[in-house]
Design an enzyme around this catalytic site. Sequence first.
Site, PDB file in Angstrom:
ATOM      1  N   GLU A   2      50.828   1.817  -1.420  1.00  0.00           N
ATOM      2  CA  GLU A   2      50.063   2.344  -2.552  1.00  0.00           C
ATOM      3  C   GLU A   2      49.348   1.236  -3.315  1.00  0.00           C
ATOM      4  O   GLU A   2      48.952   1.422  -4.469  1.00  0.00           O
ATOM      5  CB  GLU A   2      50.985   3.131  -3.499  1.00  0.00           C
ATOM      6  CG  GLU A   2      52.038   2.314  -4.217  1.00  0.00           C
ATOM      7  CD  GLU A   2      53.338   2.147  -3.428  1.00  0.00           C
ATOM      8  OE1 GLU A   2      54.359   1.839  -4.054  1.00  0.00           O
ATOM      9  OE2 GLU A   2      53.324   2.336  -2.190  1.00  0.00           O
TER      10      GLU A   2
ATOM     11  N   ASP B 277      48.225  -0.946  -8.242  1.00  0.00           N
ATOM     12  CA  ASP B 277      49.357  -0.286  -7.603  1.00  0.00           C
ATOM     13  C   ASP B 277      49.604   1.032  -8.334  1.00  0.00           C
ATOM     14  O   ASP B 277      49.543   1.091  -9.580  1.00  0.00           O
ATOM     15  CB  ASP B 277      50.595  -1.190  -7.689  1.00  0.00           C
ATOM     16  CG  ASP B 277      51.792  -0.604  -6.985  1.00  0.00           C
ATOM     17  OD1 ASP B 277      52.028  -0.953  -5.830  1.00  0.00           O
ATOM     18  OD2 ASP B 277      52.504   0.213  -7.610  1.00  0.00           O
TER      19      ASP B 277
END
Length: 344
Positions: free
Chosen positions: A246, A203
Amino acid sequence: MTASILIVGENYFLAALLDRVGDLADCTIETATSANEAIPLIQAQQPDLLILQASSDSLYLCQQIKEQSRLAWIYCLLLADDAPRLSEAVSQISSQAVECSAEALERGADAYLVMNLSVQHGSLVVAELSARQNRLLQAQVQAGLRVVRNHRELMRANDLLSAIALSDPLTELNNRRALEWELPRQIQNARTRTLPLSLVMLDVDYFKAINDTYGHLVGDRMLKLLSARLRHNLRFYDTPFRYGGEEFVIILSNTDGHEAPIVGQRICRLISEQTFRIDPTLEIHATISAGIASLEAEDDSKGISLLRRADQNLLRAKSEGRNRAISSAPDCSRSLASDSAPSI
């Protein structure tokens, strides 16, 4: 695209058929004298159309082809030589021919024709009939090739749609749907071959700050550059996916619980040690957090528990300061930089 035809039968049958279909445009024609000889050609070359001399062997060959999904699209035309009956009763179709035709279609043939292959000259009636039957044969071959051509076009369209459905349009990586298809396949392969398998779930740290500061277009550009960096620096047998937002997942094939943390640390360095050049006036420094998990015997076949452990380790990496990779294996948690937010 040139179509391919395979003719299977006795030598006189091959000679007669080559004479009748040999002048078809945009076609390559090969021959085989038996079903046994034809099978390896069919497996290797997958011809568009088969013309088979009607027999019990050709019926069996048709049936075998249609039972295999990767070959079932091949158009099978069975052709029976009915010269004696033709000369006796030109205008009649015997009940035996009807039975043969029905059986051929039931066994997988796409078409069944009866022709006089031996009589080329003779009475005007026979000559005219021979010409009409030649025309029918060529028309049937062209019809079969049209069916195959349409099938190929549909398959190409389906492949394109499948690629679109499994691809993330922003990053050009495989998407979450592709992961849900690929991970069970990789797990099955690893267990069948007794090979290790690991996952990295990562992430982008403080990604919301990038969007809030520069806008979502810059954020999108950042994700594209990060994805390209991953794609160009992973091992050839590692497969990256955009999991959502993301977040990314990387399947590490043939990678055990000792090797996977090393890969995870390397990926973290890959992202943190070089800025991302958004445009000539803007460069952004970013880091990632990563959670790593390796396949265990008790994991389910779909990979849900494996993903859950990787996600839990990702949460640990976030809570312990970000910019690090954490694995379930001992002594595999290590920070790569300071705990401060990235400069943007």
